[in-house]
Write a protein that holds these residues in place. Sequence first.
Motif, PDB file in Angstrom:
ATOM      1  N   SER A  72      12.115  -2.024  -0.635  1.00 27.95           N
ATOM      2  CA  SER A  72      11.743  -0.630  -0.848  1.00 27.95           C
ATOM      3  C   SER A  72      10.566  -0.302   0.057  1.00 27.95           C
ATOM      4  O   SER A  72       9.911  -1.199   0.599  1.00 27.95           O
ATOM      5  CB  SER A  72      11.351  -0.383  -2.310  1.00 27.95           C
ATOM      6  OG  SER A  72      10.105  -1.013  -2.599  1.00 27.95           O
ATOM      7  N   ARG A  73      10.289   0.984   0.212  1.00 30.08           N
ATOM      8  CA  ARG A  73       9.178   1.401   1.076  1.00 30.08           C
ATOM      9  C   ARG A  73       7.851   0.794   0.612  1.00 30.08           C
ATOM     10  O   ARG A  73       6.968   0.522   1.420  1.00 30.08           O
ATOM     11  CB  ARG A  73       9.105   2.932   1.101  1.00 30.08           C
ATOM     12  CG  ARG A  73       8.016   3.497   2.009  1.00 30.08           C
ATOM     13  CD  ARG A  73       8.278   3.152   3.469  1.00 30.08           C
ATOM     14  NE  ARG A  73       7.166   3.516   4.304  1.00 30.08           N
ATOM     15  CZ  ARG A  73       7.033   4.713   4.889  1.00 30.08           C
ATOM     16  NH1 ARG A  73       7.960   5.640   4.700  1.00 30.08           N
ATOM     17  NH2 ARG A  73       6.002   4.987   5.653  1.00 30.08           N
ATOM     18  N   ASP A  75       7.340  -2.095  -0.227  1.00 28.20           N
ATOM     19  CA  ASP A  75       7.227  -3.474   0.260  1.00 28.20           C
ATOM     20  C   ASP A  75       6.884  -3.558   1.744  1.00 28.20           C
ATOM     21  O   ASP A  75       6.794  -4.657   2.289  1.00 28.20           O
ATOM     22  CB  ASP A  75       8.541  -4.209   0.008  1.00 28.20           C
ATOM     23  CG  ASP A  75       8.843  -4.364  -1.473  1.00 28.20           C
ATOM     24  OD1 ASP A  75       8.084  -5.075  -2.146  1.00 28.20           O
ATOM     25  OD2 ASP A  75       9.819  -3.756  -1.941  1.00 28.20           O
TER      26      ASP A  75
END
Length: 309
Positions: A72-73, A75
């Motif tokens: 996900s963003r 991360d």
Amino acid sequence: MSESRSFSFAGEDGLDIQTVEWPLDAPRAVVIVAHGMAEHASRYEGFARALNGAGYAVYAPDHRGHGRSVPSRADLGHMADEDGWAKAVRDLRTLTGIVRERLPALPVMLFGHSMGSFMAQRLAIDDGEAYSAIMLSSTNGPPGAVARLGRLVARAEQFRLGRRAPSPLIQSLTFGAFNKPFAPARTDFDWLSRDEAEVDLYVADPLCGFDCSTATWVSLLDALPGLGEPEAIARMPKDLPLYVFAGTEDPVGERGRGVARLLAAYERAGLRRVTSKLYPDARHELLHEINRDAVIADLIAWLDGLGEG
């Protein structure tokens, strides 16, 4: 030339490693590109097209924690809770195996920029026989006292903030410090290039310039000392062609001093096919510098010369 295309492969922990391929119908060889920290593979489009024009197919993964290789963003910048940098190196090894299965008759070369160059150094030590040549862009040599202090700071920040959090202190001591010599700076990333348009593209790119997690920094900084150990370098094939190039104003390579340490270490180890080039006044991202055409032409000429040897 064919259009670029994307595919993914599974890292050892099941993470999808997104990869860009710039294929050719009948390539003479393959170049795998390992990008730097806080950027992504698609930034190498121009370089890949130039390599295509010279007959080289190109593969470039988004390292874990970078580009599209994130769950996900949130991360972005976090490679893994443990040993993220080493896992990214093993991702490159996996991709090398995939390339060899797809194009078994072709030589495979490895190009690494900045953080990617340290990954390439690791693979040269552990898997040097797997590559027909290795190129190190904007790299550095055996770390000194400042790097050792950085490791202690990174570990303290990881303890204080947690593994997944970025550290403003680490960012200030690294990317922030890199920019200070260029004051008064127009942006926080003037250290990357003298080409203001390229710097602006980097700043505007949501997949560039982000802060990495404390765990990413710890894993990287823990790995660097091992790259410069004489017994490690001695494991590199003595006839492995190496091309080391950097700008004289690149802060990552300590304005050539770190590159000189690396070249000296390679000479002491008896490596016989090391070529180096320093570009006056150039900064960190030589493929995005004002003299990038000359830089790329020099690199391709070196690659072409290998086939003539």
